[in-house]
Design an enzyme around this catalytic site. Sequence first.
Site, PDB file in Angstrom:
ATOM      1  N   ARG A  68     -31.739 -13.275  -7.969  1.00  0.00           N
ATOM      2  CA  ARG A  68     -32.842 -12.599  -9.119  1.00  0.00           C
ATOM      3  C   ARG A  68     -34.052 -13.080  -8.666  1.00  0.00           C
ATOM      4  NH1 ARG A  68     -34.202 -14.007 -14.767  1.00  0.00           N
ATOM      5  NH2 ARG A  68     -35.089 -12.257 -15.769  1.00  0.00           N
ATOM      6  N   HIS A  72     -37.217 -10.486  -7.949  1.00  0.00           N
ATOM      7  CA  HIS A  72     -38.478 -10.406  -8.488  1.00  0.00           C
ATOM      8  C   HIS A  72     -39.612 -10.843  -7.793  1.00  0.00           C
ATOM      9  CE1 HIS A  72     -36.990 -10.821 -12.961  1.00  0.00           C
ATOM     10  NE2 HIS A  72     -36.010 -10.078 -12.119  1.00  0.00           N
ATOM     11  N   GLY A  79     -44.727  -7.494  -1.910  1.00  0.00           N
ATOM     12  CA  GLY A  79     -43.548  -7.620  -1.684  1.00  0.00           C
ATOM     13  C   GLY A  79     -42.896  -8.891  -1.619  1.00  0.00           C
ATOM     14  N   ASP A  81     -43.253 -12.014  -0.540  1.00  0.00           N
ATOM     15  CA  ASP A  81     -44.268 -12.964   0.038  1.00  0.00           C
ATOM     16  C   ASP A  81     -44.093 -14.357  -0.461  1.00  0.00           C
ATOM     17  OD1 ASP A  81     -45.110 -12.421  -2.305  1.00  0.00           O
ATOM     18  OD2 ASP A  81     -47.085 -11.831  -1.715  1.00  0.00           O
ATOM     19  N   SER A  83     -44.604 -15.140  -3.321  1.00  0.00           N
ATOM     20  CA  SER A  83     -45.619 -15.356  -4.528  1.00  0.00           C
ATOM     21  C   SER A  83     -44.781 -15.740  -5.968  1.00  0.00           C
ATOM     22  CB  SER A  83     -46.137 -14.043  -4.779  1.00  0.00           C
ATOM     23  OG  SER A  83     -45.570 -12.988  -4.946  1.00  0.00           O
ATOM     24  N   ASN A 101     -40.111 -13.344 -16.091  1.00  0.00           N
ATOM     25  CA  ASN A 101     -39.570 -14.487 -15.382  1.00  0.00           C
ATOM     26  C   ASN A 101     -39.362 -15.695 -15.982  1.00  0.00           C
ATOM     27  OD1 ASN A 101     -39.602 -12.899 -12.923  1.00  0.00           O
ATOM     28  ND2 ASN A 101     -41.828 -13.571 -12.474  1.00  0.00           N
ATOM     29  N   PRO A 169     -38.811  -3.682 -13.775  1.00  0.00           N
ATOM     30  CA  PRO A 169     -38.226  -2.855 -14.707  1.00  0.00           C
ATOM     31  C   PRO A 169     -37.244  -3.989 -15.694  1.00  0.00           C
ATOM     32  CG  PRO A 169     -37.042  -2.647 -12.689  1.00  0.00           C
ATOM     33  CD  PRO A 169     -38.327  -3.322 -12.509  1.00  0.00           C
ATOM     34  N   HIS A 199     -26.071  -7.323 -10.503  1.00  0.00           N
ATOM     35  CA  HIS A 199     -25.642  -7.739 -11.830  1.00  0.00           C
ATOM     36  C   HIS A 199     -23.997  -8.236 -11.981  1.00  0.00           C
ATOM     37  CE1 HIS A 199     -29.139  -5.895 -14.318  1.00  0.00           C
ATOM     38  NE2 HIS A 199     -29.589  -6.910 -13.449  1.00  0.00           N
ATOM     39  N   THR A 200     -23.335  -8.057 -10.802  1.00  0.00           N
ATOM     40  CA  THR A 200     -22.192  -8.911 -10.829  1.00  0.00           C
ATOM     41  C   THR A 200     -22.126 -10.420 -10.876  1.00  0.00           C
ATOM     42  OG1 THR A 200     -19.829  -9.012  -9.668  1.00  0.00           O
ATOM     43  CG2 THR A 200     -22.075  -9.031  -8.461  1.00  0.00           C
ATOM     44  N   ASP A 254     -20.971  -9.506 -16.237  1.00  0.00           N
ATOM     45  CA  ASP A 254     -19.565  -9.021 -15.927  1.00  0.00           C
ATOM     46  C   ASP A 254     -18.349  -9.951 -16.101  1.00  0.00           C
ATOM     47  OD1 ASP A 254     -18.782 -10.175 -13.303  1.00  0.00           O
ATOM     48  OD2 ASP A 254     -19.153  -8.342 -12.239  1.00  0.00           O
ATOM     49  N   THR A 256     -16.364 -11.511 -13.867  1.00  0.00           N
ATOM     50  CA  THR A 256     -16.328 -12.143 -12.765  1.00  0.00           C
ATOM     51  C   THR A 256     -17.933 -12.688 -12.421  1.00  0.00           C
ATOM     52  OG1 THR A 256     -16.138 -10.337 -11.293  1.00  0.00           O
ATOM     53  CG2 THR A 256     -14.302 -11.101 -12.148  1.00  0.00           C
ATOM     54  N   ASP A 261     -18.673  -9.228  -6.436  1.00  0.00           N
ATOM     55  CA  ASP A 261     -17.634  -8.168  -6.218  1.00  0.00           C
ATOM     56  C   ASP A 261     -18.184  -6.942  -6.948  1.00  0.00           C
ATOM     57  OD1 ASP A 261     -17.225  -8.518  -8.913  1.00  0.00           O
ATOM     58  OD2 ASP A 261     -15.438  -9.791  -8.727  1.00  0.00           O
TER      59      ASP A 261
END
Length: 331
Positions: A68, A72, A79, A81, A83, A101, A169, A199-200, A254, A256, A261
């Site tokens: 994550r 972010h 991009g 970098d 930061s 964050n 988002p 998000h698994t 999820d 697991t 997966d």
Amino acid sequence: MAAAPPAAEAALLLLLALLALAAVALRRGDALSLDLYDVTCPEVEAAVTAAVRQAMANDRTVAAGLLRMHFHDCFVRQGCDGSVLLDSTATVTAEKDGPPNASLHAFYVIDNAKRAVEALCPGVVSCADILALAARDAVALSGGPWWVVPVGRRDGRVSLANETTAALPGPTASFDQLKQAFHGRGLSTKDLVALSGAHTLGFAHCSSFQNRILRAQQGVAAADDPSLSPSFAAALRRACPANNTVRAAGSALDATSAAFDNTYYRMLQAGRGLLSSDEALLTHPKTRAFVALYAASQEAFFRAFTKSMLRMAGLNGGQEVRANCRRVNPS
């Protein structure tokens, strides 16, 4: 360390990395490389993998945190970098302290990896590269795909919390909002669905999905989101009652949540997707078809995720190699 991929698979991953590099070079003029550190810091990947492995052995949430964090980082400013790694100062509130964050964690893993790398080859490897490698390792060590990470990113010198809300988002984002955010980074609708598969791994606090379950709004009971499975909605209400005061309460993303997966996609099809932004992937025919493909084939998901990660991680516009990932170098 994760087992080395078979020769054919390794060759395919190398080809994907080369294609990604070509696409990035055409789009941004960046000069990422597959062998930049072969001479100047040949042990960099082993050092990063060791730091990630050690942290994951002590804390099962580290993999999701690193992945994550990389996302972010790549979606804000120039991009990927680094930061997002910068600390706030007396005069500037940095990205890591922006509202989206607030729940980022595992920064210490990047600190540990950076110290190890600096001991091997001081001033050579950027924090942005270390974060990209760590995110790859987090996926691979969780049972997901392994890929070659092109390197040569530079670290940015600017990190502003007020840029995070517009760029990242949120959990209630609609399909159009998600599409705009991804397309704004040069990423396709297919990339959106593939990268949502991250998000698994991980966990979401109640505030991220409270809008989908029964709650009190100014004294009026609001109905559950009808797209949720009734049994799943009931489980979420138990985890997050309307009068909840436990800040750590929430739900795994999820079933697991420590394994990389394709369970995320299968749960989404069954009305057990946790976030509104997850459910949004079923509201458009094109994205719904990708969800179905990845739910049916973990291999197809892994291939698509690898390609999309290479595209996303190629976005870079930093200026330096930081000695400390939390602070810019002295001018």
